[in-house]
Design an enzyme around this catalytic site. Structure first.
Site, PDB file in Angstrom:
ATOM      1  N   THR A 289       0.848  -1.202   0.000  1.00 17.14           N
ATOM      2  CA  THR A 289       0.000   0.000   0.000  1.00 17.14           C
ATOM      3  C   THR A 289       0.876   1.242   0.000  1.00 17.14           C
ATOM      4  OG1 THR A 289       0.010   0.255   2.412  1.00 17.14           O
ATOM      5  CG2 THR A 289      -1.740  -1.118   1.444  1.00 17.14           C
ATOM      6  N   ASP A 290       0.268   2.348  -0.360  1.00 14.34           N
ATOM      7  CA  ASP A 290       0.870   3.640  -0.050  1.00 14.34           C
ATOM      8  C   ASP A 290       0.615   3.904   1.441  1.00 14.34           C
ATOM      9  OD1 ASP A 290       2.096   6.111  -0.208  1.00 14.34           O
ATOM     10  OD2 ASP A 290       0.969   6.749  -1.980  1.00 14.34           O
ATOM     11  N   TRP A 291       1.277   4.900   1.992  1.00  8.00           N
ATOM     12  CA  TRP A 291       1.226   5.160   3.433  1.00  8.00           C
ATOM     13  C   TRP A 291      -0.181   5.606   3.850  1.00  8.00           C
ATOM     14  CZ3 TRP A 291       5.084   2.995   1.739  1.00  8.00           C
ATOM     15  CH2 TRP A 291       6.181   2.649   2.529  1.00  8.00           C
TER      16      TRP A 291
END
Ligand SMILES: *[C@@H]1O[C@H](CO)[C@@H](O)[C@H](O)[C@H]1NC(C)=O
Ligand SMILES: *[C@@H]1O[C@H](CO)[C@@H](O)[C@H](O)[C@H]1NC(C)=O
Ligand SMILES: *[C@@H]1O[C@H](CO)[C@@H](O)[C@H](O)[C@H]1NC(C)=O
Ligand SMILES: *[C@@H]1O[C@H](CO)[C@@H](O)[C@H](O)[C@H]1NC(C)=O
Ligand SMILES: *[C@@H]1O[C@H](CO)[C@@H](O)[C@H](O)[C@H]1NC(C)=O
Ligand SMILES: *[C@@H]1O[C@H](CO)[C@@H](O)[C@H](O)[C@H]1NC(C)=O
Ligand SMILES: *[C@@H]1O[C@H](CO)[C@@H](O)[C@H](O)[C@H]1NC(C)=O
Ligand SMILES: *[C@@H]1O[C@H](CO)[C@@H](O)[C@H](O)[C@H]1NC(C)=O
Ligand SMILES: *[C@@H]1O[C@H](CO)[C@@H](O)[C@H](O)[C@H]1NC(C)=O
Ligand SMILES: *[C@@H]1O[C@H](CO)[C@@H](O)[C@H](O)[C@H]1NC(C)=O
Ligand SMILES: *[C@@H]1O[C@H](CO)[C@@H](O)[C@H](O)[C@H]1NC(C)=O
Length: 870
Positions: A289-291
C-alpha cells in the site's frame, strides 16, 4: 463487489455535488459529473494467483520456499506488515524473521534520491529524466539511486513513478513521472528499475493506478477518496502500459494508489491486483500500500495485497492495524486462507532473495526521524529506547556526474531567434528573477521542499529529497560570465538601464507537489496558480522585454506553463525549459547557456496556448463532500493525442526541442523481424509450477504473546495475540460475490512478465541515418510514432510514441545510424471483448513516422511501400 469496510471511518454521505469554483483567470468551471458513472464498477476476481511460475524467478522462489515452509504464523505475519509510523529508522519497515536472517525490511522514499537523510544525491526528478530521451542516462540514474539506497541500508526504494501519467496538466505530482505519454513513462520506468535493481536494491513502481490528481485522494470525515472511472481499453493502452513494462523489467514491488478505480480502492481491488497485475501481467514480486492507503484487513488480503505500509490502520500511531495481530486472527478464524498468507510471504521473501539481499546487504545506518547522531529508535512509541541512529554515511560516489548529465540533457530549447544562444563569457548580461538565486531561508529550509523560494530544483512532498549542496544559476553564471549583473528579485527594478548589446536572462518557475503540503494556496495540484508562472513571472518577462531588445527566458517548471503573454514579443529571443534540475541546477544550465554543449532535451508534454485547449474532463475536480467520480471520458485522448484529434495547434508540440546545430534524417529502411501472422498473438505458454505448502490452520500458540519473552514497545505493531487459543475457525465470513479459492489456469493475455511474451516480439526494425548538418556539435533524438489503420475497427490516436533513440554527440557533418525496434504490442489495440491484444496482420496499413517531435515527422515507413523522407 470488492469495496467494503473502507467506509468504516466515513459516514456514507449523500452525493452532494458541491464544487467550489477555482478562482484563477485562466480557469474553466469545475466539472460536475453526472452520475453516469454507475456503469463503472470493478468485477470480482479470485483467488490471487500464486507467484513463482516465471522461470526468471524460479531460484528465488525455491529459496523462499525452503524458508517459508518452516516459518511460524508470527514470522509470516511479521513480513507482511509494517511496524507502524515512526517505528524504526525508515519511512516504513516490516517486522523481521530473525531465525532466517531476515531483518526488518527498510522502505524509504523517494523516486529521485534517498529522502530525509544526508550525504546523498538529489537527482533530477522523473520529468527531467523523460525530457532527456536518453535511455542510457535513465539507466545510469537508476544505478545511482540504487547504489545510494543500498549504501544507506534501504531494502526497498520507493520509485520510480509512472502514475500519475500526467493526464491533468495541473496535477500536483506529474513531475515525479517521466512525461505525458505511456511509452515515455514505460521506457523511463523500465530503465530506472533495471538500473536500481542491478545494485541489489528493490524498486517499488508506483502508484497503481489512476492517481491523476492530489486533491481528495484520501478519505476524511466528509470525503471519500475519489474514484477514477476508467474503461478497460483506456486502462490497458494508457495507464497500465508503463506498469506492464515495469513488470517486464522485473520490478520487485508495486505500490498501490490511494484512490479508487471504479469505486473500489486500489489496495483492495481484486480486478486490478489479482486479475490484471498478478495474472495478466504475471507480476512475481509483492504489492504494497501507499502510506495509510490500507483500508481493510480480510478484504485487501483476498484482493491481492501483500504488504501493508507503514502498518497502521485508519488512525495512525495508536498501535492499530488492519493486519499485524489482526491478520493472525483472520488466519486463525479461517477468514483469510493460509494459502493467501503463504503466497504473500513467499512473494516478499522471494523478492529479497532475487536481488541478493540475503548476502551482505547493509542494515539501515540513517534515520528518517532526526538529523542528530543519536535519538529515539521508535519515536512513535511514547517512551522509546535511544541509540545511535545516524552514521552520516556518504553514498554520493560520483553520481553528481550523472545528475548533471541528466539535468543538462533535459534542457529543452524552445526558441532561439538570431542564434542569440549560446552566450559568450564576455556578453553583457543582466539576470532577473528569484529563480536564479538561492532559497533565502537556507538550503532545505522548507520541509520536503514545500515552498517556492529560489531556483526550483524539484516539486514538493514525499517525492523530494534534501539537497546535499546547490550551485545556483546565479553562482554558476557568475563563475563563467565576465560581465553580469544580478537582480535576484521578481519585481522588475525600475532603475535598470539597458544598452543595445545587453542580454537579459529572466528566470521564472512554476511549482506543485503532494497534497500533504499547501504552498501559496496550492494543495499539491496547481489549484490557484493554474498553468501560469508563479511570482508574477509573466510580468517580469514582459517588463524585461520592454526594456531590453534581447531577452532569454529560463523556465524551471513541474509541467505545462502558458507563455502566451510574452512568447511572441520581438525581444523574447530564446526560451529554455530547464525542467527540474535537482542539485546540479546551476552547472547544468551553464553547460548549455554558454555553448559547452548543445541543448538536446525534448518536451515530455505539450505546451498549450491556453488551458481551455484541454478537454474539461482533465480539470482538477474540487469537491469537498462525498466522493468525486472522476470519469476518464477523454479516453485515450490526453496531451498530444487530444491536440491532434481536436485539431488544436499547441504553442509547442510534444517532443519539440531545438539544438544549436541542425540534423537531417536520411536513408530510412524497415525490416520485418518476427512477422505478425495473426491478429491475436500465438497462444500463451502455460503457467509453471508454484510452491505448495501445508495450508491447514496453524497452531494458535505460534502467535501467542506468552511464547515471546521480549519487552514490548508500546504501540509497535506485532503479530501476537493475547488469547489466540480462544479463536475458532468458521466459514461465516461474508465473502464478496465471485469469491473463489481455486487457482485458475491463467488469462489469455498473460503468460510471462508483462503479459504474453509474444507481445514483445520485435515486429519491425527501422534504421535511420541522422546527420549533423549544422556547424556545432550536438545530439539528436529520433522519435518513432505509430499510426494504426482504421481496419482495426477502433478509433485510435493518429500518432502514438512507441520508441525513441538518441544519438551520441555528433560533430558537425558527422552521421550515425540509429535502429528503432517496435514490438507486436506497439502495433496493437486492446480488444475488450476477446480480452487480448489485436494487431494488423503483417502490419498492413500501419504508418510508422520518425522525426524530432510529434509535429515534425519527415520519415514515413509502411509495409508494402517502404520508407521515404519528405
Ligand atoms: C471499470 O469499468 C469499466 C466500465 O464498465 C470497465 O471497462 C473496466 O474494465 C473496469 N475496470 C476495473 C479495473 O474494474
Ligand atoms: C525447512 O523446510 C524444508 C522443506 O520443507 C525442509 O526440508 C528443511 O529440513 C527445513 N529446514 C529447517 C531448518 O527446518
Ligand atoms: C517480529 O518482528 C519483530 C521486529 O519487528 C521481532 O522483534 C520479532 O522477534 C519478530 N517475530 C518473530 C517470531 O520472528
Ligand atoms: C476474522 O478476523 C478478522 C480480523 O479481526 C475479522 O475481520 C473477520 O471478520 C473475522 N472473521 C469472522 C468470521 O469472524
Ligand atoms: C551502514 O553503512 C555502512 C557503509 O555502507 C555499512 O558497512 C553498514 O553495514 C551499514 N549499517 C550499519 C547498521 O552500520
Ligand atoms: C562531482 O563532485 C566532485 C567532488 O565533490 C567534484 O570534484 C566534481 O567536479 C563534481 N563533478 C561534476 C560533474 O559536477
Ligand atoms: C568576446 O569573446 C569572443 C570569444 O568568446 C571573442 O571572439 C570576442 O572578440 C570577444 N569580444 C570582446 C568585445 O571582447
Ligand atoms: C560589459 O558590457 C557592457 C556593454 O557591452 C560594456 O559597456 C562594459 O564595458 C562591459 N563591462 C566589462 C567589465 O567588460
Ligand atoms: C567555475 O568554473 C570553472 C571553470 O569553468 C569550473 O571548473 C568550476 O567547477 C566552476 N565552479 C562553479 C562553482 O560553478
Ligand atoms: C537531408 O536528407 C535528404 C533526404 O535524405 C537529402 O536529400 C539531403 O541531401 C540531406 N541534406 C543534407 C544537408 O545532408
Ligand atoms: C471456483 O472456480 C472453479 C474453477 O474456475 C470453478 O470450477 C468453481 O465452480 C468455482 N467455485 C465457485 C464456488 O464459484
Amino acid at each position: 463487489m470488492t469495496r467494503w469496510s473502507h467506509l468504516a471511518l466515513v459516514p456514507l454521505l449523500p452525493q452532494l455535488l458541491v464544487a467550489t469554483s477555482v478562482t484563477d483567470g485562466e480557469t474553466k468551471p469545475v466539472q460536475l459529473h453526472p452520475r453516469d458513472d454507475d456503469e463503472y464498477s470493478s468485477p470480482p476476481f479470485y483467488p490471487t494467483p500464486h507467484g513463482g511460475w516465471v522461470s526468471d524467478w524460479s531460484d528465488a522462489y525455491e529459496k523462499a520456499y525452503q524458508v517459508v515452509s518452516n516459518m511460524t504464523l508470527a514470522e509470516k505475519v511479521n513480513l507482511t506488515t509494517g511496524t507502524g509510523f515512526f517505528m524504526g529508522p525508515c519511512v516504513g519497515q516490516t517486522g523481521s524473521a530473525p531465525r532466517f536472517g531476515i531483518p526488518n525490511l527498510c522502505l524509504q522514499d523517494s523516486p529521485l534520491g534517498i529522502r530525509e537523510t544526508d550525504h546523498i544525491t538529489a537527482f533530477p526528478p522523473g520529468l527531467t529524466v523523460g525530457a532527456t530521451f536518453n535511455k542510457e542516462l535513465m539507466y545510469n540514474r537508476g544505478v545511482g539511486i540504487g547504489e545510494e539506497a543500498r549504501g544507506k541500508g534501504v531494502n526497498v526504494q520507493l520509485g520510480p513513478v509512472v502514475g500519475p501519467i500526467g493526464r491533468k496538466p495541473r496535477g500536483g505530482r506529474n513531475w515525479e513521472g517521466f512525461g505525458a505519454d505511456p511509452t515515455l513513462q514505460a521506457i523511463g520506468g523500465a530503465e530506472t528499475i533495471k538500473g536500481m535493481q542491478s545494485t541489489g536494491a528493490i524498486a517499488s513502481l508506483k502508484h497503481f493506478i489512476g492517481y491523476e490528481q492530489e486533491m481528495y485522494r484520501m478519505s476524511s470525515i466528509i470525503t471519500k477518496g475519489y474514484s477514477s472511472n476508467i474503461d478497460d481499453r483506456t486502462l490497458h493502452e494508457l495507464y497500465l502500459w508503463p506498469f506492464a513494462e515495469g513488470v517486464r523489467a522485473g520490478v520487485g514491488s508495486i505500490m498501490t494508489a490511494y484512490n479508487d478505480v471504479n469505486s473500489s480502492a486500489c489496495s483492495q481491488n481484486s480486478k486490478l491486483l489479482n486479475d490484471i497485475l498478478k495474472d495478466e501481467l504475471g507480476f512475481q514480486g509483492f504489492v504494497m500500500t501507499d502510506w495509510l492507503g490500507h483500508y481493510s484487513g480480510v478484504g485487501s488480503a483476498l484482493a491481492g495485497l501483500d504488504m501493508a505500509m507503514p502498518g497502521d490502520g485508519s488512525v495512525p500511531l495508536f498501535g492499530d492495524s488492519y493486519w499485524a495481530y489482526d491478520l493472525s486472527r483472520s488466519i486463525l478464524n479461517g477468514s483469510v486462507p493460509l494459502d493467501r498468507l503463504n503466497d504473500m510471504v513467499t512473494r516478499i521473501v522471494a523478492t529479497w532473495y532475487k536481488f541478493g539481499q540475503d548476502a551482505d546487504y547493509p542494515l539501515p545506518n540513517f534515520s528518517s526521524n532526526t538529523d542528530a547522531a543519536t535519538g529515539e529508535l521508535y519515536p512513535g512509541a511514547l517512551f522509546s529506547p535511544t541509540g545511535v541512529v545516524n552514521q552520516f554515511i556518504n553514498v554520493e560516489g560520483d553520481h553528481n556526474i550523472t545528475a548533471r548529465a541528466v539535468a543538462r540533457e533535459a534542457i529543452t530549447l524552445l526558441k532561439n531567434e538570431d542564434s542569440i544562444l549560446p552566450l559568450s563569457s564576455n556578453d553583457s548580461l543582466k539576470v532577473f528573477g528569484t529563480d536564479a538565486g538561492p532559497n533565502t531561508g537556507g538550503l532545505n529550509s522548507c520541509t520536503d521542499q514545500g515552498c517556492d523560494n529560489g531556483v526550483l530544483t524539484m516539486g514538493w512532498g514525499s517525492g523530494s529529497a534534501s539537497l546535499p549542496y546547490l550551485i545556483t544559476p546565479q553562482e554558476a553564471i557568475a563563475n563563467v560570465s565576465q560581465n553580469c549583473t544580478f537582480y535576484i528579485t521578481d519585481s522588475f527594478p525600475s532603475s535598470v538601464t539597458a544598452s543595445a548589446d545587453d542580454i537579459a536572462i529572466v528566470f521564472i518557475n512554476a511549482d506543485s507537489g503532494e497534497n500533504s503540503i499547501t504552498v501559496d494556496g496550492n494543495p499539491g495540484d496547481r489549484l490557484v496558480a493554474g498553468l501560469n508562472a508563479w511570482h508574477n513571472g509573466d510580468d517580469l518577462v514582459k517588463a524585461a522585454a520592454e526594456k531590453f531588445s534581447n531577452v532569454v527566458v529560463v523556465i524551471h517548471t513541474v509541467g505545462q506553463i502558458v507563455m502566451e503573454e510574452w512568447i511572441e514579443l520581438d525581444s523574447v529571443k530564446a526560451v529554455l525549459v530547464a525542467h527540474l534540475p535537482g542539485q546540479e541546477a546551476g552547472d547544468s544550465l551553464v553547460d548549455i547557456l554558454f555553448g559547452d554543449y548543445s541543448p538536446s532535451g525534448h518536451m515530455p508534454y505539450t505546451i498549450p496556448k491556453s488551458e481551455s485547449d484541454y478537454p474539461d474532463s482533465v480539470s482538477i475536480i474540487d469537491q469537498p463532500f462525498g466522493q468525486i467520480q472522476d470519469t476518464f471520458t477523454e479516453g485515450l485522448y490526453i496531451d498530444y493525442r487530444h491536440f491532434l484529434q481536436a485539431n488544436i495547434t499547441p504553442r509547442y508540440p510534444f517532443g519539440h526541442g531545438l539544438s544549436y546545430t541542425t540534423f537531417n534524417f536520411s536513408s530510412p529502411s524497415m525490416s520485418v523481424v518476427t512477422a505478425i501472422d495473426s491478429t491475436y498473438p500465438p497462444a500463451r505458454p502455460s503457467q509453471g509450477a508454484t510452491p505448495k505448502y501445508n495450508d491447514s490452520i496453524p497452531n494458535p500458540s505460534e502467535v501467542a504473546w506468552s511464547s515471546t519473552s521480549f519487552t514490548r514497545i508500546w504501540r509497535y505493531l506485532y503479530p501476537y495475540l493475547d488469547d489466540p487459543q480462544s479463536i475458532t475457525a468458521s466459514n461465516t465470513y461474508p465473502y464478496p460475490d465471485g469469491y473463489n479459492t481455486t487457482q485458475k489456469p491463467g488469462v489469455r493475455a498473460g503468460g510471462g512478465q508483462g503479459g504474453n511474451p509474444a507481445l514483445y516480439d520485435i515486429a519491425f526494425s527501422i534504421d535511420v541515418t541522422v546527420t549533423n548538418t549544422g556547424s556545432r556539435k550536438g545530439k539528436a533524438v529520433a522519435q518513432l510514432y505509430v499510426e494504426l489503420p482504421s481496419s482495426l475497427g477502433l478509433d485510435t490516436p493518429s500518432r502514438q510514441l512507441r520508441q525513441f533513440e538518441k544519438t551520441e554527440e555528433l560533430a558537425a557533418g558527422q552521421s550515425q545510424t540509429l535502429t528503432l525496434e517496435i514490438t507486436r504490442k506497439d502495433l496493437s489495440v486492446w480488444d475488450v471483448v476477446v480480452q487480448d491484444w489485436m494487431a494488423p496482420v503483417d502490419g498492413e496499413g500501419v504508418n510508422i513516422w520518425i522525426g524530432q517531435s510529434v509535429a515534425d515527422l519527415p520519415v514515413l515507413c509502411s509495409v508494402g511501400t517502404g520508407c521515404s523522407v519528405s
